[in-house]
Design a protein around this motif. Structure first.
Motif, PDB file in Angstrom:
ATOM      1  N   PHE A  69       0.833  -1.207   0.000  1.00 39.03           N
ATOM      2  CA  PHE A  69       0.000   0.000   0.000  1.00 39.03           C
ATOM      3  C   PHE A  69       0.865   1.253   0.000  1.00 39.03           C
ATOM      4  N   ASN A  70       1.842   1.305   0.900  1.00 41.87           N
ATOM      5  CA  ASN A  70       2.683   2.501   1.042  1.00 41.87           C
ATOM      6  C   ASN A  70       3.521   2.779  -0.198  1.00 41.87           C
ATOM      7  N   ALA A  71       3.840   1.761  -0.966  1.00 38.96           N
ATOM      8  CA  ALA A  71       4.618   1.953  -2.187  1.00 38.96           C
ATOM      9  C   ALA A  71       3.885   2.850  -3.181  1.00 38.96           C
ATOM     10  N   PHE A  72       2.575   2.868  -3.114  1.00 38.30           N
ATOM     11  CA  PHE A  72       1.793   3.719  -4.010  1.00 38.30           C
ATOM     12  C   PHE A  72       1.773   5.178  -3.563  1.00 38.30           C
ATOM     13  N   PHE A  73       2.132   5.428  -2.314  1.00 43.58           N
ATOM     14  CA  PHE A  73       1.999   6.771  -1.745  1.00 43.58           C
ATOM     15  C   PHE A  73       3.307   7.277  -1.132  1.00 43.58           C
TER      16      PHE A  73
END
Length: 193
Positions: A69-73
């Motif tokens: 998830f964090n890789a997208f943001f």
């Protein structure tokens, strides 16, 4: 006593697959030794029992999903295109043939709720943390004027999380790409307007 050496992440990811495919109750220690390649004594020494393996697998699952998830943001780019890309990944997972298209947390919580308060709390805490991560990003989107603040970031995150859980569940019985993509588009439309 000699400490067993093994690739903990690999073992826990194999256990995740077993728990996702079979459920908590139907995943035996024999099945876990089979999928992890560890001897029973090594599993018991490292995790004490099946519940210990399960809790460690949930922790690894959440770590993996948080990183995904964090890789997208990870930058200060606009939120909505990144959220759309994340949703596209979920759709791809839903349409894939692997067992991980089902969220291990939501599958497990329906199975163990009311039977084991410690497991239920861990699962619930992880689902709440996921919702908060979504809310954080949606709050950024509101602050950056990407979303009109008709509803709070928390309300939008709750709806988006519910939509993701529903999408994954729906994909179990209807794996039609057109239908899944339409539902994802509808979900994104509600969030982004």
């Amino acid at each position: 006593m000699r400490v067993a050496e093994f690739d903990r992440e690999f073992v826990l990811r194999q256990a995740m697959l077993a728990f996702t495919q079979c459920g908590y109750a139907k995943t035996s220690m024999q099945k876990l030794t089979q999928v992890t390649g560890l001897h029973p004594g090594s599993l018991y020494a490292a995790f004490s029992n099946k519940k210990g393996v399960f809790l460690a697998a949930i922790e690894q699952y959440q770590t993996d999903k948080n990183q995904q998830f964090n890789a997208f943001f990870c930058n200060n780019a606009p939120v909505l295109p990144n959220l759309r890309a994340y949703l596209a990944l979920v759709v791809t997972e839903c349409l894939g043939g692997d067992s991980m298209k089902v969220c291990l947390l939501t599958k497990s919580i329906t199975e163990v709720e009311g039977q084991d308060s410690q497991i239920s709390k861990v699962l619930s805490d992880n689902l709440n943390a996921y919702e908060q991560a979504i809310a954080f990003q949606l709050n950024r989107a509101i602050t950056q004027h990407e979303i009109t603040p008709n509803r709070s970031a928390q309300q939008l995150a709750r709806f988006f999380a519910m939509g993701l859980y529903g999408l994954r569940t729906y994909a179990l019985t209807n794996n039609n790409a057109k239908d899944i993509n339409q539902l994802a588009d509808d979900l994104f439309s509600v969030i982004s307007n």
